[in-house]
Design a protein around this motif. Structure first.
Motif, mmCIF file in Angstrom:
data_model
loop_
_atom_site.group_PDB
_atom_site.id
_atom_site.type_symbol
_atom_site.label_atom_id
_atom_site.label_comp_id
_atom_site.label_asym_id
_atom_site.label_seq_id
_atom_site.Cartn_x
_atom_site.Cartn_y
_atom_site.Cartn_z
ATOM 1 N N GLU A 149 3.961 5.329 -5.620
ATOM 2 C CA GLU A 149 3.834 5.286 -7.246
ATOM 3 C C GLU A 149 2.940 6.147 -7.587
ATOM 4 O O GLU A 149 3.040 7.240 -8.702
ATOM 5 N N SER A 150 1.651 6.508 -7.171
ATOM 6 C CA SER A 150 0.563 7.120 -7.631
ATOM 7 C C SER A 150 1.309 8.941 -7.367
ATOM 8 O O SER A 150 0.646 9.746 -8.074
ATOM 9 N N GLY A 151 1.786 9.092 -6.325
ATOM 10 C CA GLY A 151 2.100 10.544 -5.832
ATOM 11 C C GLY A 151 3.221 11.104 -6.689
ATOM 12 O O GLY A 151 3.152 12.205 -7.008
ATOM 13 N N GLY A 180 4.159 9.555 -9.554
ATOM 14 C CA GLY A 180 4.076 9.289 -10.860
ATOM 15 C C GLY A 180 5.014 8.467 -11.857
ATOM 16 O O GLY A 180 5.139 8.417 -12.790
ATOM 17 N N ILE A 181 5.839 7.306 -10.739
ATOM 18 C CA ILE A 181 6.532 6.517 -11.297
ATOM 19 C C ILE A 181 6.483 5.124 -10.637
ATOM 20 O O ILE A 181 6.021 5.010 -9.646
ATOM 21 N N LYS A 182 7.185 4.021 -11.539
ATOM 22 C CA LYS A 182 7.260 3.017 -10.740
ATOM 23 C C LYS A 182 8.752 2.634 -10.398
ATOM 24 O O LYS A 182 9.158 3.400 -10.687
ATOM 25 N N PRO A 183 8.921 1.556 -9.775
ATOM 26 C CA PRO A 183 10.181 1.343 -8.958
ATOM 27 C C PRO A 183 11.123 1.097 -10.091
ATOM 28 O O PRO A 183 10.746 0.528 -11.083
ATOM 29 N N GLY A 184 12.142 1.758 -9.967
ATOM 30 C CA GLY A 184 13.192 1.386 -10.846
ATOM 31 C C GLY A 184 13.122 2.867 -11.636
ATOM 32 O O GLY A 184 14.300 2.892 -12.693
ATOM 33 N N GLU A 185 12.207 3.685 -11.668
ATOM 34 C CA GLU A 185 11.851 4.841 -12.503
ATOM 35 C C GLU A 185 12.547 6.266 -11.769
ATOM 36 O O GLU A 185 12.386 6.314 -10.496
ATOM 37 N N LEU A 188 0.758 -1.150 0.008
ATOM 38 C CA LEU A 188 -0.135 -0.058 0.023
ATOM 39 C C LEU A 188 0.786 1.253 0.074
ATOM 40 O O LEU A 188 0.644 2.364 -0.804
ATOM 41 N N LEU A 189 1.942 1.241 0.710
ATOM 42 C CA LEU A 189 2.949 2.402 0.837
ATOM 43 C C LEU A 189 3.401 2.550 -0.517
ATOM 44 O O LEU A 189 3.365 3.707 -0.984
#
Ligand code: FES
Length: 152
Positions: free
Chosen positions: A97-99, A101-106, A91-92
């Protein structure tokens, strides 16, 4: 690399003996200065220290502390080890990610934030754990995560 970048690089080399034993220290300083290891900097490191470029790449890719792609000024790491997973790390991560605007690794386009997922960082008693530029945050409530990241 710009002329200014090359000056920074030269200043880093000046702090070390020019031999293979300086390789990790030099790469750490380059990573700290540029937030990643630019290809040209690795080539110059190989030439300056007199080590094969393949050796520089092998060290650069072996250690997690080094990145071959540009990273943001703020590195946000979310632990997804077992204890953190049980205490809501997913959830964290969703919130971040939404706050951001990126995914892990980005990395965000403005180069401010890089989001990463890590395994247990040895602070299970404080799960879920998030690390912002090496500062540990424990018992992080999902609705506070983004605020903590922007504050640091
Ligand atoms: S599982 Fe996250 S700190 Fe151990």
């Amino acid at each position: 690399m710009t002329r200014q970048d090359l000056t920074k690089l030269t200043a880093i080399f000046d702090h070390y003996p020019t031999d293979a034993g300086s390789l990790i220290g030099v790469l750490q300083d380059i990573q700290r200065e540029f937030h990643y290891l630019p290809r040209e900097a690795m080539t110059k490191t190989a030439e300056t220290l007199g080590v094969p470029l393949s050796k520089v790449y092998s060290v650069a890719t072996f250690y997690n502390a080094f990145s071959l792609t540009p990273r943001g000024d703020t590195i946000v790491r979310v632990c997804k080890g077992t204890a953190c997973h049980i205490k809501g790390a997913d959830l964290l991560l969703d919130q971040l990610e939404s706050g951001l605007g990126i995914k892990p690794g980005e990395t965000t386009e403005d180069m401010k934030y890089t989001l990463e997922v890590v395994n247990c960082v040895g602070a299970c008693a404080m799960a879920p754990v998030m690390i912002v530029n090496n500062k540990y945050h424990g018992n992080v409530a999902c609705n506070r995560a983004l605020k903590l990241v922007k504050k640091d």
